[in-house]
Design a protein around this motif. Structure first.
Motif, PDB file in Angstrom:
ATOM      1  N   SER A  80       1.117  -1.124   0.159  1.00  0.00           N
ATOM      2  CA  SER A  80      -0.031  -0.034   0.007  1.00  0.00           C
ATOM      3  C   SER A  80       0.934   1.158   0.047  1.00  0.00           C
ATOM      4  O   SER A  80       0.564   2.314  -0.742  1.00  0.00           O
ATOM      5  CB  SER A  80      -0.897  -0.154   1.182  1.00  0.00           C
ATOM      6  N   ARG A  83       2.368   1.796  -3.380  1.00  0.00           N
ATOM      7  CA  ARG A  83       1.083   2.446  -4.336  1.00  0.00           C
ATOM      8  C   ARG A  83       1.026   3.629  -4.110  1.00  0.00           C
ATOM      9  O   ARG A  83       1.024   4.475  -5.012  1.00  0.00           O
ATOM     10  CB  ARG A  83      -0.229   1.540  -4.457  1.00  0.00           C
ATOM     11  N   LEU A  84       0.945   4.238  -3.035  1.00  0.00           N
ATOM     12  CA  LEU A  84       0.787   5.581  -2.572  1.00  0.00           C
ATOM     13  C   LEU A  84       1.870   6.407  -3.026  1.00  0.00           C
ATOM     14  O   LEU A  84       1.727   7.407  -3.738  1.00  0.00           O
ATOM     15  CB  LEU A  84       0.523   5.594  -1.177  1.00  0.00           C
ATOM     16  N   ARG A  85       3.114   5.895  -2.820  1.00  0.00           N
ATOM     17  CA  ARG A  85       4.411   6.465  -3.391  1.00  0.00           C
ATOM     18  C   ARG A  85       4.309   6.702  -5.110  1.00  0.00           C
ATOM     19  O   ARG A  85       4.669   8.052  -5.421  1.00  0.00           O
ATOM     20  CB  ARG A  85       5.453   5.991  -3.170  1.00  0.00           C
ATOM     21  N   SER A  86       3.926   5.743  -5.773  1.00  0.00           N
ATOM     22  CA  SER A  86       3.865   5.727  -7.080  1.00  0.00           C
ATOM     23  C   SER A  86       2.763   6.674  -7.515  1.00  0.00           C
ATOM     24  O   SER A  86       3.105   7.527  -8.495  1.00  0.00           O
ATOM     25  CB  SER A  86       3.496   4.178  -7.467  1.00  0.00           C
ATOM     26  N   TRP A  87       1.648   6.790  -6.957  1.00  0.00           N
ATOM     27  CA  TRP A  87       0.547   7.554  -7.105  1.00  0.00           C
ATOM     28  C   TRP A  87       1.052   9.055  -6.899  1.00  0.00           C
ATOM     29  O   TRP A  87       0.738  10.107  -7.759  1.00  0.00           O
ATOM     30  CB  TRP A  87      -0.580   7.129  -6.340  1.00  0.00           C
ATOM     31  N   LEU A  88       1.387   9.283  -5.911  1.00  0.00           N
ATOM     32  CA  LEU A  88       2.116  10.582  -5.579  1.00  0.00           C
ATOM     33  C   LEU A  88       2.997  11.171  -6.784  1.00  0.00           C
ATOM     34  O   LEU A  88       3.011  12.338  -7.138  1.00  0.00           O
ATOM     35  CB  LEU A  88       2.839  10.874  -4.356  1.00  0.00           C
ATOM     36  N   ASP A  90       3.416  10.196  -9.800  1.00  0.00           N
ATOM     37  CA  ASP A  90       2.758  10.250 -11.020  1.00  0.00           C
ATOM     38  C   ASP A  90       2.088  11.514 -11.091  1.00  0.00           C
ATOM     39  O   ASP A  90       2.142  12.416 -12.158  1.00  0.00           O
ATOM     40  CB  ASP A  90       1.923   9.162 -11.415  1.00  0.00           C
ATOM     41  N   SER A  91       1.326  11.863  -9.962  1.00  0.00           N
ATOM     42  CA  SER A  91       0.372  12.896 -10.052  1.00  0.00           C
ATOM     43  C   SER A  91       1.182  14.443  -9.878  1.00  0.00           C
ATOM     44  O   SER A  91       1.040  15.473 -10.795  1.00  0.00           O
ATOM     45  CB  SER A  91      -0.293  13.163  -8.733  1.00  0.00           C
ATOM     46  N   LYS A 157     -10.563   6.982  -0.364  1.00  0.00           N
ATOM     47  CA  LYS A 157     -10.396   6.248  -1.764  1.00  0.00           C
ATOM     48  C   LYS A 157     -10.997   6.913  -2.874  1.00  0.00           C
ATOM     49  O   LYS A 157     -11.670   7.784  -2.792  1.00  0.00           O
ATOM     50  CB  LYS A 157     -11.351   4.952  -1.933  1.00  0.00           C
ATOM     51  N   GLN A 161     -11.540   9.433 -10.488  1.00  0.00           N
ATOM     52  CA  GLN A 161     -11.021  10.695 -10.184  1.00  0.00           C
ATOM     53  C   GLN A 161     -11.946  11.448  -9.000  1.00  0.00           C
ATOM     54  O   GLN A 161     -11.854  12.914  -8.988  1.00  0.00           O
ATOM     55  CB  GLN A 161     -11.198  11.378 -11.425  1.00  0.00           C
ATOM     56  N   TRP A 163     -13.000  11.551  -5.111  1.00  0.00           N
ATOM     57  CA  TRP A 163     -12.335  11.247  -3.734  1.00  0.00           C
ATOM     58  C   TRP A 163     -13.728  10.751  -2.864  1.00  0.00           C
ATOM     59  O   TRP A 163     -14.568  11.518  -2.542  1.00  0.00           O
ATOM     60  CB  TRP A 163     -11.639  12.196  -2.876  1.00  0.00           C
TER      61      TRP A 163
END
Length: 298
Positions: A80, A83-88, A90-91, A157, A161, A163
């Motif tokens: 988890s 995934r959060l690091r990857s999402w951050l 990417d964003s 979650k 797009q 929240w």
């Protein structure tokens, strides 16, 4: 200056991730080839400063293999967190890229979606401190907002797009889901709560597609999918349980999921490109919807 610094952090993480392992010499060459360097080399001291900044901002650790002097991203830790690091990254990377595209802004078409920017920071604080929140909520099924909702927020979650926060409604004593963009008068309260031991965010939607859930047992769901649509399903699976059996003119996708509103809506959105083979309950549900839709045009 702050934006440029963040862009450099993101460039550093993105570059090392793409290479897997890279020496400081090769990293410096890649740096000089990029626009972000402004023609100046990446000094060793600056690199170490950026590396510390990356760890502080994104919780991403850049390690060095002392046997080869190669730098790499330490991907240890929970899934988890990864995934959060990857999402951050990417964003922020996307934001930084778009911020430099003012001269072609008329050629970039963005999707207009409701924003949760105002309420997400409050919810994050509530999660960190296990504090209750209060808010008014505008449900699409009611003509007037519901005021004074008290919630113990368990987790948030993002879906399509938007929240959402999932937590215990104090008045009803039930776990409910609320969209952040439909909230108003959100307040972080002083009252605290204990996260229930039986609630595991990673498990809550495990058997579901989307943001809706129920207490029904997961069922075997089988779809017959046309070849072109099957390519989209392969690229972006509906669910982690997805399995495919390829035939000459179609594919059969199998899942283990609960039948929910979001799943029904998703399947119907694909029109004639898919057919529900199992279970009969889901076939009947979709058939009823299609028959009702057909009446609207007769």
């Amino acid at each position: 200056m702050a934006r440029n610094l963040i862009n450099r952090y993101v460039w550093l993480v993105d570059t090392i991730s793409r290479y897997g392992r890279i020496t400081l010499k090769d990293l410096n060459q890649a740096w000089l080839r990029s626009d972000i360097s402004e023609g100046k080399p990446l000094a060793r001291r600056t690199f170490f400063h950026y590396r510390d900044g990356v760890e502080e901002m994104f919780d991403i650790s850049i390690q060095c293999d002392k046997s080869t002097f190669e730098y790499y991203i330490d991907d240890s830790g929970s899934e988890s967190n990864a995934r959060l690091r990857s999402w951050l990254v990417d964003s922020v990377s996307m934001s930084g890229m778009l911020s430099t595209a003012h001269d072609i802004s008329n050629r970039i078409i963005l999707e207009n979606v409701p924003s949760a920017r105002e309420h997400l920071p409050v919810m994050i604080d509530a999660l960190k401190q296990n504090r209750r929140v209060s808010f008014s909520y505008k449900s699409y099924t009611r003509s007037r907002p519901t005021d004074g909702i008290l919630l113990e927020p368990y987790f948030v979650k993002i879906f399509k797009q938007l929240w959402y926060v999932i937590g215990l409604n104090i008045k009803d004593g039930q776990i409910k889901t609320y969209a952040l963009d439909r909230m108003s008068h959100l307040n972080l309260l002083q009252e605290t709560f204990e996260m229930p031991s039986g609630i595991r965010p990673s498990e809550f939607f495990k058997d579901c597609f989307g943001i809706t859930t129920n207490k029904n047992k997961p069922k075997r769901i089988v779809l017959r999918v046309e070849p072109t649509q099957a390519k989209y399903f392969r690229a972006l699976p509906l669910h982690s349980s997805q399995q495919e059996e390829v035939h000459d003119n179609y594919s059969v996708f199998t899942y283990q999921m609960r039948i929910t509103y979001d799943l029904k809506e998703e399947l119907m959105s694909h029109g004639a490109t898919i057919e529900v083979l199992e279970p009969q309950e889901l076939k009947t549900l979709i058939l009823t919807e299609l028959q009702q839709a057909l009446k609207n045009y007769q």
